[in-house]
Design an enzyme around this catalytic site. Structure first.
Site, PDB file in Angstrom:
ATOM      1  CE  LYS A 182      -1.405   2.774   2.872  1.00 49.01           C
ATOM      2  NZ  LYS A 182      -1.093   3.955   2.056  1.00 49.01           N
ATOM      3  CD  GLU A 256      13.811   0.333   8.780  1.00 46.29           C
ATOM      4  OE1 GLU A 256      14.407   1.223   9.425  1.00 46.29           O
ATOM      5  OE2 GLU A 256      14.254  -0.802   8.613  1.00 46.29           O
ATOM      6  CB  CYS A 290      14.065   8.498   7.721  1.00 48.27           C
ATOM      7  SG  CYS A 290      14.690   7.211   6.634  1.00 48.27           S
ATOM      8  CD  GLU A 389      11.670  12.552  10.602  1.00 47.90           C
ATOM      9  OE1 GLU A 389      10.502  12.246  10.812  1.00 47.90           O
ATOM     10  OE2 GLU A 389      12.495  11.804  10.042  1.00 47.90           O
TER      11      GLU A 389
HETATM   12  P1  NAD Z   1       2.819   8.812   7.477  1.00 48.13           P
HETATM   13  O1  NAD Z   1       3.652   8.014   8.386  1.00 48.13           O
HETATM   14  O2  NAD Z   1       1.525   9.325   8.007  1.00 48.13           O
HETATM   15  O3  NAD Z   1       2.452   7.916   6.169  1.00 48.13           O
HETATM   16  C1  NAD Z   1       3.326   6.924   5.648  1.00 48.13           C
HETATM   17  C2  NAD Z   1       2.498   5.771   5.089  1.00 48.13           C
HETATM   18  O4  NAD Z   1       1.742   5.156   6.127  1.00 48.13           O
HETATM   19  C3  NAD Z   1       1.465   6.181   4.055  1.00 48.13           C
HETATM   20  O5  NAD Z   1       1.339   5.138   3.118  1.00 48.13           O
HETATM   21  C4  NAD Z   1       0.191   6.331   4.875  1.00 48.13           C
HETATM   22  O6  NAD Z   1      -0.976   6.194   4.096  1.00 48.13           O
HETATM   23  C5  NAD Z   1       0.347   5.188   5.851  1.00 48.13           C
HETATM   24  N1  NAD Z   1      -0.303   5.339   7.152  1.00 48.13           N
HETATM   25  C6  NAD Z   1      -0.405   6.463   7.907  1.00 48.13           C
HETATM   26  N2  NAD Z   1      -0.989   6.175   9.076  1.00 48.13           N
HETATM   27  C7  NAD Z   1      -1.248   4.852   9.078  1.00 48.13           C
HETATM   28  C8  NAD Z   1      -1.829   3.954  10.019  1.00 48.13           C
HETATM   29  N3  NAD Z   1      -2.272   4.373  11.205  1.00 48.13           N
HETATM   30  N4  NAD Z   1      -1.914   2.651   9.688  1.00 48.13           N
HETATM   31  C9  NAD Z   1      -1.461   2.198   8.504  1.00 48.13           C
HETATM   32  N5  NAD Z   1      -0.919   3.001   7.570  1.00 48.13           N
HETATM   33  C10 NAD Z   1      -0.799   4.311   7.854  1.00 48.13           C
HETATM   34  O7  NAD Z   1       3.692   9.961   6.883  1.00 48.13           O
HETATM   35  P2  NAD Z   1       3.193  11.342   6.217  1.00 48.13           P
HETATM   36  O8  NAD Z   1       1.890  11.816   6.767  1.00 48.13           O
HETATM   37  O9  NAD Z   1       3.246  11.137   4.772  1.00 48.13           O
HETATM   38  O10 NAD Z   1       4.339  12.340   6.706  1.00 48.13           O
HETATM   39  C11 NAD Z   1       4.256  12.947   7.990  1.00 48.13           C
HETATM   40  C12 NAD Z   1       5.632  13.068   8.594  1.00 48.13           C
HETATM   41  O11 NAD Z   1       6.201  11.758   8.730  1.00 48.13           O
HETATM   42  C13 NAD Z   1       6.661  13.821   7.772  1.00 48.13           C
HETATM   43  O12 NAD Z   1       6.604  15.176   7.977  1.00 48.13           O
HETATM   44  C14 NAD Z   1       7.944  13.220   8.242  1.00 48.13           C
HETATM   45  O13 NAD Z   1       8.405  13.868   9.401  1.00 48.13           O
HETATM   46  C15 NAD Z   1       7.581  11.823   8.577  1.00 48.13           C
HETATM   47  N6  NAD Z   1       7.960  10.863   7.524  1.00 48.13           N
HETATM   48  C16 NAD Z   1       9.000  10.062   7.779  1.00 48.13           C
HETATM   49  C17 NAD Z   1       9.405   9.162   6.816  1.00 48.13           C
HETATM   50  C18 NAD Z   1      10.565   8.253   7.046  1.00 48.13           C
HETATM   51  O14 NAD Z   1      11.068   7.656   6.107  1.00 48.13           O
HETATM   52  N7  NAD Z   1      11.019   8.092   8.253  1.00 48.13           N
HETATM   53  C19 NAD Z   1       8.736   9.076   5.601  1.00 48.13           C
HETATM   54  C20 NAD Z   1       7.644   9.913   5.378  1.00 48.13           C
HETATM   55  C21 NAD Z   1       7.281  10.790   6.360  1.00 48.13           C
END
Ligand code: NAD
Length: 487
Positions: A182, A256, A290, A389
């Site tokens: 997903k 991660e 990250c 972050e």
């Molecule tokens: P997020 O963690 O909300 O989303 C990442 C993925 O997880 C997406 O596919 C999303 O649809 C899914 N997701 C979100 N909540 C979920 C849940 N409860 N259960 C299952 N799947 C879920 O990230 P975001 O909203 O795109 O970004 C927000 C912040 O996260 C950014 O500002 C950044 O600080 C951080 N981020 C970190 C990484 C990393 O590689 N560590 C990557 C993206 C974002």
């Protein structure tokens, strides 16, 4: 024709059970070009019945021919998939650059060639999985069998969408698992590179299922009763929610998550070497990385010199279209992400942070989601900008007193994912690296390598991807106690 004219077709079906699957609802998203805000294409978003269909297909495939293949047979399929991905690597990399703003020079490796490389690497490991492992125990002959964990739910973010998917798909397929991927809505279009390649490479139906979706679809997938393992990359907040679900279900999970890593410049550091590497080490993907070393730790005696040099270097980085070869800093993925970064910088400034460069939207870049590369001085490690972050092109330079103080500051973070140590004495560098509480640390560079287990400690996550350890997360061990050999 320029790259901007190559327009991507809308994607109105999911890849499930080896076929194009019509969505259960009309829910969809517009994927926008980060550099312009223009619509790149519309993609369907999964709802819970779609997730149910994908998981059912993955289960059937696991119980079917895929589950009965030898490691060598799976390896052959994986190599075919790798070859197709390789043939389209540049195209896929450019599409990701348009979606999330990643400079093309980085995207070509991370989103273009790294995924097939990982498939080839894990295909090699798959070939060894069936080797006999017979141990003469004290009470029995123990035959250790290595089977697949089962159906894998892979949930990925938008920042390195292809590489992060590959870090899950490649070891999962090698182990004999089946996968439901997903991807994030922001980068829904490039995810279809996997679907197209799976179809072309003749991956057996249901082995890899792809359906972009939002948080709700992700949460449904992760908690689905037929899923056996979860692999997630993304924010720490989402990771905590997923970890809680998996804890309740006693379901293996790899997380991660975020980071706030330190680049520790020892007194004897070669400053020019650090400055040359700074764009990759601290600002890769416009800070949307990250493991980025966004805290630069400078010896107090060299603090002003280092702030000035970092400022000059960052100010000189060409900001622009990610498809332009000269660009080092592209736009952020979305208006929301740009606003979040600018909001954090504003809050830091209000709290007394001194910006030596950047802090706003670059001149002439009001289309798309650009943020100027920014350097912050005059803050300590307790400040907002040193702790959060930010996930944008924002660096803090922090002074330290001596090596112990530098290590203390590096470790004084809720995260522990990356890090670098800069010194002309590599032995000293390795010794300092040992003291940093983090899953990965580089000495005089940072090179995320397919052979090195990657992952975090503390709020940066659980478990490791890449290397043989990354395969182990998808392997179910079984000990079969054979009767002692008759004498
Ligand atoms: P997020 O963690 O909300 O989303 C990442 C993925 O997880 C997406 O596919 C999303 O649809 C899914 N997701 C979100 N909540 C979920 C849940 N409860 N259960 C299952 N799947 C879920 O990230 P975001 O909203 O795109 O970004 C927000 C912040 O996260 C950014 O500002 C950044 O600080 C951080 N981020 C970190 C990484 C990393 O590689 N560590 C990557 C993206 C974002």
């Amino acid at each position: 024709m320029t790259d901007h004219d190559t327009g991507t077709a809308d994607r109105d079906a999911f890849f499930v059970d080896g076929r194009w699957h019509a969505p259960a609802t009309t829910e969809s998203t517009e994927v926008l070009e980060a550099a312009t805000g223009a619509v790149l294409g519309r993609a369907a978003l999964a709802s819970t019945p779609d997730v149910d269909s994908a998981v059912a297909a993955a289960r059937t495939a696991l119980d079917g021919p895929w589950g009965r293949m030898t490691g060598a047979e799976r390896a052959a399929v994986m190599r075919r998939l790798a070859a197709v991905l390789t043939s389209r690597a540049r195209e896929t990399a450019a599409l990701v650059s348009r979606e999330n703003g990643m400079p093309r020079s980085l995207s070509i490796g991370a989103n273009g060639f790294a995924p097939p490389l990982m498939l080839d690497y894990y295909a090699g490991l798959a070939e060894g999985l069936d080797d006999e492992d017979l141990r003469s125990g004290m009470l029995a002959r123990v035959s250790v069998r290595r089977g697949p964990v089962g159906v894998v739910a892979a949930v990925t973010p938008w920042n390195y969408p292809q590489a992060l998917a590959a870090m899950k798909i490649a070891p999962a397929l090698a182990a004999g698992c089946t996968v439901v991927l997903k991807p994030a809505p922001e980068t829904a279009l490039d995810a279809y590179a996997w679907a197209d390649a799976a179809a072309e490479a003749g991956l057996p139906a249901g082995v890899l299922n792809i359906l972009p979706g939002g948080r709700e679809a992700g949460a449904h997938l992760v908690a689905h009763p037929v899923v056996d393992k979860v692999a997630f990359t993304g924010s720490t907040a989402a990771g905590r929610a997923i970890g809680e679900t998996c804890g309740r279900l006693l379901r293996p999970v790899t997380l991660e998550l975020g980071g706030k890593s330190a680049a520790l410049l020892a007194e004897d550091a070669d400053l020019n070497a650090f400055l040359a590497a700074l764009p990759e080490v601290s600002l890769a993907n416009n800070g949307q990385t990250c493991h980025a070393c966004t805290r630069i730790l400078a010896p107090r005696g060299r603090y002003d010199e280092i702030v000035d040099a970092v400022t000059d270097t960052v100010r000189a980085l060409p900001v622009g279209d990610p498809l332009d070869k000269a660009t080092r800093i592209g736009p952020l993925v979305s208006a929301a992400q740009r606003d979040r970064v600018l909001g954090l910088v504003g809050a830091g400034r209000a709290a007394g942070a001194r910006l030596t460069t950047g802090g706003g939207v670059p001149a002439g870049r009001d289309r798309g989601w650009f943020v100027e590369p920014t350097v912050v001085a005059g803050v300590d490690n307790d400040s907002l900008l040193a702790r959060e972050e930010i996930f944008g092109p924002v660096l803090c330079v922090l002074p330290y007193d001596d090596e112990d103080d530098a290590v203390r500051i590096a470790n004084d973070s809720e995260y522990g994912l990356g890090g670098t140590v800069w010194t002309t004495d590599p032995g000293r560098g390795a010794a300092i690296a040992d003291r940093i509480r983090s899953g990965t640390v580089g000495v005089n560079h940072y090179a995320l390598d397919v052979l090195g287990p990657f992952g975090g400690v503390k709020a940066s996550g659980l478990g490791r991807e890449l290397g043989p350890e990354g395969l182990a997360a998808y392997v179910a061990l079984k000990s079969v106690y054979l009767p002692p050999e008759s004498r």
